[in-house]
Design an enzyme around this catalytic site. Structure first.
Site, PDB file in Angstrom:
ATOM      1  CE  LYS A   1      -3.469   2.438   2.661  1.00 14.24           C
ATOM      2  NZ  LYS A   1      -4.436   2.422   3.747  1.00 14.24           N
TER       3      LYS A   1
ATOM      4  N   GLY B   1      -4.847  -1.599   4.948  1.00 13.51           N
ATOM      5  CA  GLY B   1      -4.002  -2.712   4.496  1.00 13.51           C
ATOM      6  C   GLY B   1      -4.631  -4.070   4.777  1.00 13.51           C
ATOM      7  NE  ARG B   2      -6.220  -3.561  10.912  1.00 11.31           N
ATOM      8  CZ  ARG B   2      -5.542  -2.431  10.996  1.00 11.31           C
ATOM      9  NH1 ARG B   2      -4.403  -2.284  10.366  1.00 11.31           N
ATOM     10  NH2 ARG B   2      -5.999  -1.426  11.723  1.00 11.31           N
TER      11      ARG B   2
ATOM     12  CD  GLU C   1       9.168  -6.047   7.193  1.00  9.55           C
ATOM     13  OE1 GLU C   1       8.967  -4.928   6.675  1.00  9.55           O
ATOM     14  OE2 GLU C   1       8.873  -6.316   8.364  1.00  9.55           O
TER      15      GLU C   1
ATOM     16  CE  LYS D   1       5.970  -0.691   9.977  1.00 13.35           C
ATOM     17  NZ  LYS D   1       5.019   0.015   9.121  1.00 13.35           N
TER      18      LYS D   1
ATOM     19  CD  GLU E   1      -1.622  -4.228  11.475  1.00 12.95           C
ATOM     20  OE1 GLU E   1      -2.179  -3.944  10.395  1.00 12.95           O
ATOM     21  OE2 GLU E   1      -0.447  -4.645  11.527  1.00 12.95           O
TER      22      GLU E   1
ATOM     23  CG  HIS F   1      -4.717 -35.514  17.482  1.00 13.61           C
ATOM     24  ND1 HIS F   1      -4.995 -36.691  18.142  1.00 13.61           N
ATOM     25  CD2 HIS F   1      -5.685 -35.371  16.542  1.00 13.61           C
ATOM     26  CE1 HIS F   1      -6.070 -37.247  17.594  1.00 13.61           C
ATOM     27  NE2 HIS F   1      -6.508 -36.464  16.625  1.00 13.61           N
TER      28      HIS F   1
HETATM   29  O1  F6P Z   1       2.376  -4.098   9.983  1.00  9.80           O
HETATM   30  C1  F6P Z   1       2.066  -2.803   9.670  1.00  9.80           C
HETATM   31  C2  F6P Z   1       1.517  -2.661   8.285  1.00  9.80           C
HETATM   32  O2  F6P Z   1       1.395  -1.300   8.029  1.00  9.80           O
HETATM   33  C3  F6P Z   1       0.184  -3.373   8.078  1.00  9.80           C
HETATM   34  O3  F6P Z   1      -0.887  -2.643   8.539  1.00  9.80           O
HETATM   35  C4  F6P Z   1       0.189  -3.551   6.594  1.00  9.80           C
HETATM   36  O4  F6P Z   1      -0.756  -4.488   6.195  1.00  9.80           O
HETATM   37  C5  F6P Z   1       1.610  -4.002   6.387  1.00  9.80           C
HETATM   38  O5  F6P Z   1       2.356  -3.229   7.301  1.00  9.80           O
HETATM   39  C6  F6P Z   1       2.138  -3.836   4.997  1.00  9.80           C
HETATM   40  O6  F6P Z   1       2.060  -2.513   4.565  1.00  9.80           O
HETATM   41  P1  F6P Z   1       2.221  -2.128   3.048  1.00  9.80           P
HETATM   42  O7  F6P Z   1       1.107  -2.761   2.275  1.00  9.80           O
HETATM   43  O8  F6P Z   1       2.157  -0.632   3.009  1.00  9.80           O
HETATM   44  O9  F6P Z   1       3.550  -2.643   2.571  1.00  9.80           O
END
Ligand code: F6P
Length: 546
Positions: free
Chosen positions: A206, A267-268, A212, A512, A353, A384
């Site tokens: 987003k 995002g979620r 990452e 972060k 979240e 189990h």
């Molecule tokens: O973990 C924090 C967060 O901002 C989430 O809310 C989001 O889904 C994720 O990182 C990834 O964010 P982006 O889609 O901006 O890479």
């Protein structure tokens, strides 16, 4: 604005809980032979049974009364009318517009968002059709066989869960892979199986600033170029899904190859947007639209059904009852469907979240618990592993059982066995086994005297452990859409009652920021001035060994 614990409805629930300390579900079922029909709700393809909770009609009425005192009806309308209810980010919360299959206008600040939504859906369809038909070729003229979604959090968990859940609906033309972790192992192990000439990368973020995702995307690009492709070939193998066009350009992806979405998509809550491109590629756009349709059915139910018969509302209120009045801390999600094995992980982000907050909308600290700890595993595997604690542990964990009447793989007796286990587990949690029943069973096994007495206590199950059961006819794209939207709205209702903002996530920022301070120290670029000796000691230990 209100103080939740000062509301008359809250106080009544506290008193009601006190008065019903000794209520047992066995008794509730004995007293009311119609309990199942009185405490279950239906939508086409879905049965929601909440009769196995320690609630009476009075409990439900009091919870509904509390919801009204919190202005739930108005809050639902605010979301569906595009108000900027995500106050800390000053954004609307409008994922429902992404699956508005009625196509009625849905406006933010007076501007209808549907034309833009439909434009992107059209762009997705054209792209999916080209890739799936083989018309979109890789740089050496071969067709694309593998799609790798690079994203994390909401840009990974929803799409990867949905692709797994709907695997029986995919055909063989494309394989879908998901790389999220910045641990290089995730990317390296995925790429080992792939051919750069036939691989398409979807860089899904987003913000397009997530460390990452950008690290993985840069390494994927390097892998692609090192295989002999040139910079100009990138356009055939990398597309971006984002709200941030500038950052996409800066990364080197042509905006022509970009699928947009909007700041009103959290995002979620984004798998319904172009973030769902991996789902659409894997299943085909028709299937993706069926997923949207299922969510829309749930949206319409949630928007129009009075609170007392509204499935997400009832589910949320049961969660409020458990969290705030019964004081249960966690919630287990138990899909009896191997294809749903990523559903608990997906829901962890969606729920925790969203509702892992401790400040109200007006900036005051809450004096009550908010989001539950969400966890789970598919059945029957969980039986189990951790079910022992669910049945006889000292902590009570409300459970959501999820299953389908029909299997995608009707093989021998597997499905009746699976279903018999779901139904047995929720019944066992509810009924338990009394001392007298345990004694009788042991006598039946021929035990007596000291041998029998020493075992009785171990064989007692208190029961009275709450659960919901969600039964679907079959786990189709439509029904998965309904299931996900159901939980999304449940989360919304709980946030509305707790008077918190489920749509921001400031709690992930501090980590972060600190990681960005620690990174140069681990790379030996700076010594830093960390004040705590533990972090300093851990950095030094790693540095000595790297
Ligand atoms: O973990 C924090 C967060 O901002 C989430 O809310 C989001 O889904 C994720 O990182 C990834 O964010 P982006 O889609 O901006 O890479």
């Amino acid at each position: 604005m209100y103080s939740l614990t000062q509301l008359p409805g809250w106080e009544k629930l506290v008193a009601h809980r006190q008065q019903n300390q000794s209520l047992h579900m066995r008794q509730l079922f004995q007293e009311d032979s119609q309990r199942f029909s009185g405490y279950s709700l239906r939508l086409p393809g879905l049965l929601f049974d909440y009769s196995k909770n320690i609630v009476t009609r009075e409990t439900m009425d009091l919870l509904l009364h509390l919801a009204r005192q919190c202005g739930l009806d108005e809050k639902i309308s605010s979301m569906f009318s595009g108000k900027r209810i995500n106050v800390t980010e000053k954004r609307a919360v409008y994922h429902v517009a992404l699956r508005n299959r009625s196509n009625r206008p849905m406006c933010v600040d007076g501007v209808d968002q549907m034309p833009a939504v439909n434009l992107v859906l059209g762009q997705m369809r054209r792209f999916c059709d080209r890739v799936r038909s083989g018309d979109w070729k890789g740089y050496t003229g071969r067709r694309i066989t593998d799609v790798v979604n690079i994203g994390i959090g909401g840009s990974d968990l929803g799409p990867s869960m949905a692709c797994e859940a709907l695997r029986p609906f995919a055909d063989t033309c494309l394989r879908a892979h998901f790389v999220s972790n910045v641990d290089a192992t995730h990317l390296v192990e995925t790429l080992k199986k792939l051919d750069p000439e036939t691989t398409l990368f979807l860089v899904a973020s987003k913000t397009f600033t997530t460390q990452e995702t950008l690290t993985n995307a840069h390494s994927a690009r390097r892998w692609f170029l090192e295989a002999g492709a040139s910079e100009s070939d990138i356009a055939r193998h990398f597309v971006a899904i984002s709200t941030n066009e500038q950052a996409v350009k800066a990364f080197g992806i042509d905006p022509e190859n970009m699928f947009v979405f909007w700041d009103w998509v959290g995002g979620r809550y984004s798998l319904w947007s172009s973030i769902g491109l991996s789902i659409a590629l894997y299943l085909g756009m028709d299937r993706f639209e069926e997923l949207l349709e299922g969510a829309h059915v749930m949206d319409e139910h949630f928007r129009t059904e009075p609170l007392a018969g509204n499935i997400p509302v009832i589910m949320a209120l049961l969660g409020i009852w458990h969290t705030n009045f019964m004081e249960y801390a966690s919630q287990v999600i138990l899909p009896y469907d191997q294809y749903l094995h990523r559903f608990p992980a997906y829901l962890q982000q969606a729920d925790m979240e969203s509702n892992g907050k401790s400040v109200t909308m007006d900036g005051n600290r809450v004096d009550y618990h908010t989001g539950a700890l969400v966890w789970g595993e598919p059945g029957t595997n969980g039986q189990h592993a951790f079910f022992q604690l669910l049945h006889q542990g000292t902590r009570i964990v409300p459970a959501d059982f999820i299953a389908s009447a029909r299997s995608q793989n009707p093989l021998g007796d597997h499905h009746p066995i699976l279903l018999s286990n779901v139904l047995a587990q929720s019944r066992a949690l509810m009924m338990g086994c009394t001392r007298q029943e345990a004694r009788l069973a042991l006598e039946g096994q021929g035990l007596e005297g000291e041998a029998l007495e020493s075992m009785v206590e171990h064989k007692v199950f208190e029961g009275n452990r709450p659960s919901n059961t969600l039964l679907f006819e079959e786990m189709t794209p439509r029904n998965l859409g309904m299931l996900i939207a159901l939980y999304e709205h449940k989360i919304f209702v709980q946030g509305a009652i707790w008077n918190i903002n489920p749509f921001d996530q400031w709690g992930v920022e501090l980590g972060k920021k600190l990681a960005s301070e620690i990174l140069p120290q681990l790379k030996g670029q700076s010594k830093g001035a960390l004040s705590d000796s533990s972090t300093r000691g851990l950095i030094d230990w790693c540095m000595e060994r790297r």
